[in-house]
Motif scaffolding. Sequence first.
Motif, PDB file in Angstrom:
ATOM      1  N   ASP A 219       0.922  -0.998  -0.065  1.00 20.85           N
ATOM      2  CA  ASP A 219       0.007  -0.130   0.055  1.00 20.85           C
ATOM      3  C   ASP A 219       0.698   1.337   0.084  1.00 20.85           C
ATOM      4  O   ASP A 219       0.491   2.266  -0.773  1.00 20.85           O
ATOM      5  N   LEU A 220       1.869   1.083   0.722  1.00 19.41           N
ATOM      6  CA  LEU A 220       2.618   2.321   1.036  1.00 19.41           C
ATOM      7  C   LEU A 220       3.494   2.574  -0.362  1.00 19.41           C
ATOM      8  O   LEU A 220       3.675   4.097  -0.823  1.00 19.41           O
ATOM      9  N   THR A 221       4.038   1.742  -0.963  1.00 19.08           N
ATOM     10  CA  THR A 221       4.789   1.715  -2.457  1.00 19.08           C
ATOM     11  C   THR A 221       3.778   2.253  -3.311  1.00 19.08           C
ATOM     12  O   THR A 221       4.151   3.183  -4.169  1.00 19.08           O
ATOM     13  N   GLU A 222       2.664   1.922  -3.331  1.00 18.53           N
ATOM     14  CA  GLU A 222       1.511   2.435  -4.191  1.00 18.53           C
ATOM     15  C   GLU A 222       1.181   3.726  -4.113  1.00 18.53           C
ATOM     16  O   GLU A 222       1.191   4.665  -5.128  1.00 18.53           O
ATOM     17  N   ILE A 223       1.191   4.190  -2.861  1.00 17.32           N
ATOM     18  CA  ILE A 223       0.983   5.531  -2.503  1.00 17.32           C
ATOM     19  C   ILE A 223       2.102   6.427  -2.991  1.00 17.32           C
ATOM     20  O   ILE A 223       1.763   7.594  -3.373  1.00 17.32           O
ATOM     21  N   TRP A 224       3.346   6.062  -2.560  1.00 16.23           N
ATOM     22  CA  TRP A 224       4.383   6.952  -2.954  1.00 16.23           C
ATOM     23  C   TRP A 224       4.459   6.911  -4.227  1.00 16.23           C
ATOM     24  O   TRP A 224       4.864   8.193  -4.878  1.00 16.23           O
TER      25      TRP A 224
ATOM     26  N   VAL B 294      -1.212  -3.029  11.297  1.00 16.71           N
ATOM     27  CA  VAL B 294      -1.868  -2.229  10.420  1.00 16.71           C
ATOM     28  C   VAL B 294      -2.353  -3.228   9.293  1.00 16.71           C
ATOM     29  O   VAL B 294      -1.459  -4.011   8.632  1.00 16.71           O
ATOM     30  N   VAL B 295      -3.620  -3.004   8.882  1.00 15.14           N
ATOM     31  CA  VAL B 295      -4.094  -4.269   7.844  1.00 15.14           C
ATOM     32  C   VAL B 295      -3.850  -3.592   6.620  1.00 15.14           C
ATOM     33  O   VAL B 295      -3.743  -4.271   5.533  1.00 15.14           O
ATOM     34  N   ALA B 296      -4.264  -2.331   6.472  1.00 19.54           N
ATOM     35  CA  ALA B 296      -4.128  -1.624   5.202  1.00 19.54           C
ATOM     36  C   ALA B 296      -4.097  -0.034   5.068  1.00 19.54           C
ATOM     37  O   ALA B 296      -4.375   0.492   6.351  1.00 19.54           O
ATOM     38  N   VAL B 297      -3.525   0.508   4.256  1.00 23.37           N
ATOM     39  CA  VAL B 297      -3.628   2.057   4.147  1.00 23.37           C
ATOM     40  C   VAL B 297      -4.196   2.261   2.804  1.00 23.37           C
ATOM     41  O   VAL B 297      -3.554   1.964   1.752  1.00 23.37           O
ATOM     42  N   LEU B 298      -5.511   2.694   2.579  1.00 30.06           N
ATOM     43  CA  LEU B 298      -6.278   2.949   1.431  1.00 30.06           C
ATOM     44  C   LEU B 298      -6.886   4.563   1.454  1.00 30.06           C
ATOM     45  O   LEU B 298      -6.865   5.112   2.318  1.00 30.06           O
ATOM     46  N   HIS B 299      -7.020   4.660  -0.017  1.00 34.42           N
ATOM     47  CA  HIS B 299      -7.374   6.379  -0.208  1.00 34.42           C
ATOM     48  C   HIS B 299      -8.983   6.011   0.461  1.00 34.42           C
ATOM     49  O   HIS B 299      -9.853   5.320   0.131  1.00 34.42           O
ATOM     50  N   GLY B 300      -9.216   7.115   1.257  1.00 33.71           N
ATOM     51  CA  GLY B 300     -10.428   7.142   2.106  1.00 33.71           C
ATOM     52  C   GLY B 300     -11.664   7.780   1.331  1.00 33.71           C
ATOM     53  O   GLY B 300     -12.808   7.674   1.695  1.00 33.71           O
ATOM     54  N   ARG B 301     -11.216   8.283   0.022  1.00 34.51           N
ATOM     55  CA  ARG B 301     -12.539   8.793  -0.717  1.00 34.51           C
ATOM     56  C   ARG B 301     -12.950   7.629  -1.611  1.00 34.51           C
ATOM     57  O   ARG B 301     -13.982   8.179  -2.327  1.00 34.51           O
ATOM     58  N   ARG B 302     -12.550   6.663  -1.521  1.00 33.51           N
ATOM     59  CA  ARG B 302     -13.006   5.525  -2.304  1.00 33.51           C
ATOM     60  C   ARG B 302     -14.515   5.352  -1.907  1.00 33.51           C
ATOM     61  O   ARG B 302     -14.905   5.614  -0.798  1.00 33.51           O
ATOM     62  N   ASN B 303     -15.369   4.511  -2.664  1.00 34.76           N
ATOM     63  CA  ASN B 303     -16.544   4.190  -2.360  1.00 34.76           C
ATOM     64  C   ASN B 303     -16.443   3.074  -1.133  1.00 34.76           C
ATOM     65  O   ASN B 303     -15.873   2.204  -1.087  1.00 34.76           O
ATOM     66  N   PRO B 304     -17.258   3.412  -0.175  1.00 41.87           N
ATOM     67  CA  PRO B 304     -17.273   2.306   0.894  1.00 41.87           C
ATOM     68  C   PRO B 304     -17.385   0.871   0.599  1.00 41.87           C
ATOM     69  O   PRO B 304     -16.478  -0.096   1.503  1.00 41.87           O
ATOM     70  N   ARG B 305     -18.193   0.691  -0.364  1.00 40.73           N
ATOM     71  CA  ARG B 305     -18.022  -0.799  -1.013  1.00 40.73           C
ATOM     72  C   ARG B 305     -16.810  -1.101  -1.311  1.00 40.73           C
ATOM     73  O   ARG B 305     -16.337  -2.505  -1.075  1.00 40.73           O
ATOM     74  N   VAL B 306     -16.306  -0.413  -1.864  1.00 41.90           N
ATOM     75  CA  VAL B 306     -14.809  -1.041  -2.486  1.00 41.90           C
ATOM     76  C   VAL B 306     -13.884  -0.934  -1.318  1.00 41.90           C
ATOM     77  O   VAL B 306     -13.094  -1.879  -1.294  1.00 41.90           O
ATOM     78  N   ILE B 307     -14.041  -0.139  -0.331  1.00 38.39           N
ATOM     79  CA  ILE B 307     -13.004  -0.221   0.614  1.00 38.39           C
ATOM     80  C   ILE B 307     -13.432  -1.503   1.485  1.00 38.39           C
ATOM     81  O   ILE B 307     -12.478  -2.155   1.961  1.00 38.39           O
ATOM     82  N   ALA B 308     -14.763  -1.750   1.742  1.00 34.71           N
ATOM     83  CA  ALA B 308     -15.081  -3.228   2.519  1.00 34.71           C
ATOM     84  C   ALA B 308     -14.684  -4.232   1.872  1.00 34.71           C
ATOM     85  O   ALA B 308     -13.927  -5.198   2.548  1.00 34.71           O
ATOM     86  N   ALA B 309     -14.583  -4.184   0.272  1.00 37.78           N
ATOM     87  CA  ALA B 309     -14.164  -5.518  -0.306  1.00 37.78           C
ATOM     88  C   ALA B 309     -12.644  -5.710  -0.466  1.00 37.78           C
ATOM     89  O   ALA B 309     -12.273  -6.829  -0.159  1.00 37.78           O
ATOM     90  N   LEU B 310     -12.131  -4.535  -0.284  1.00 34.56           N
ATOM     91  CA  LEU B 310     -10.525  -4.568   0.056  1.00 34.56           C
ATOM     92  C   LEU B 310     -10.130  -5.119   1.218  1.00 34.56           C
ATOM     93  O   LEU B 310      -9.235  -5.921   1.602  1.00 34.56           O
ATOM     94  N   LEU B 311     -10.704  -4.711   2.267  1.00 34.90           N
ATOM     95  CA  LEU B 311     -10.487  -5.035   3.581  1.00 34.90           C
ATOM     96  C   LEU B 311     -10.907  -6.696   3.821  1.00 34.90           C
ATOM     97  O   LEU B 311     -10.078  -7.462   4.560  1.00 34.90           O
ATOM     98  N   ARG B 312     -11.771  -7.195   3.160  1.00 36.84           N
ATOM     99  CA  ARG B 312     -12.032  -8.609   3.086  1.00 36.84           C
ATOM    100  C   ARG B 312     -10.802  -9.446   2.723  1.00 36.84           C
ATOM    101  O   ARG B 312     -11.071 -10.529   3.068  1.00 36.84           O
ATOM    102  N   THR B 313     -10.206  -8.751   1.739  1.00 32.48           N
ATOM    103  CA  THR B 313      -9.129  -9.536   1.161  1.00 32.48           C
ATOM    104  C   THR B 313      -7.632  -9.369   1.981  1.00 32.48           C
ATOM    105  O   THR B 313      -6.981 -10.269   1.760  1.00 32.48           O
ATOM    106  N   ARG B 314      -7.738  -8.772   2.989  1.00 33.06           N
ATOM    107  CA  ARG B 314      -6.632  -8.700   3.879  1.00 33.06           C
ATOM    108  C   ARG B 314      -6.909  -9.486   5.321  1.00 33.06           C
ATOM    109  O   ARG B 314      -7.849  -9.159   6.007  1.00 33.06           O
ATOM    110  N   GLU B 315      -6.083 -10.165   5.763  1.00 32.96           N
ATOM    111  CA  GLU B 315      -6.324 -10.829   6.822  1.00 32.96           C
ATOM    112  C   GLU B 315      -5.253 -10.510   8.066  1.00 32.96           C
ATOM    113  O   GLU B 315      -4.011  -9.917   7.745  1.00 32.96           O
TER     114      GLU B 315
END
Length: 95
Positions: free
Chosen positions: A5-10, A74-95
């Motif tokens: 996540d940090l690499t992609e953000i950078w 830390v499970v994820a660092v995501l862009h907070g303006r994404r659609n909440p459904r997209v954020i929820a889907a991304l979080l489901r892929t992270r354990e």
Amino acid sequence: MPSRDLTEIWEYIATDSPSAAGRVLREIQEAIRALVPFPQLGHVRPDLTSRPLRFQLVRDLLIAYAPDEKPLLVVAVLHGRRNPRVIAALLRTRE
């Protein structure tokens, strides 16, 4: 810490300004360090996950973390303006 996540953000920010990208990463790292002694500071977001995660906003970025894990996880660092459904889907892929 999710290094991908940090690499992609950078990389995204660095296309315009490598120095700004470095500043943003430092702010994220400082926010995470500040959460370590006070992990309950973040917000609960039941609209994003049923897991016991908390969320902290840094600029437009959302840090998702497990406050009860030692050390803080830390499970994820995501862009907070994404659609909440997209954020929820991304979080489901992270354990």
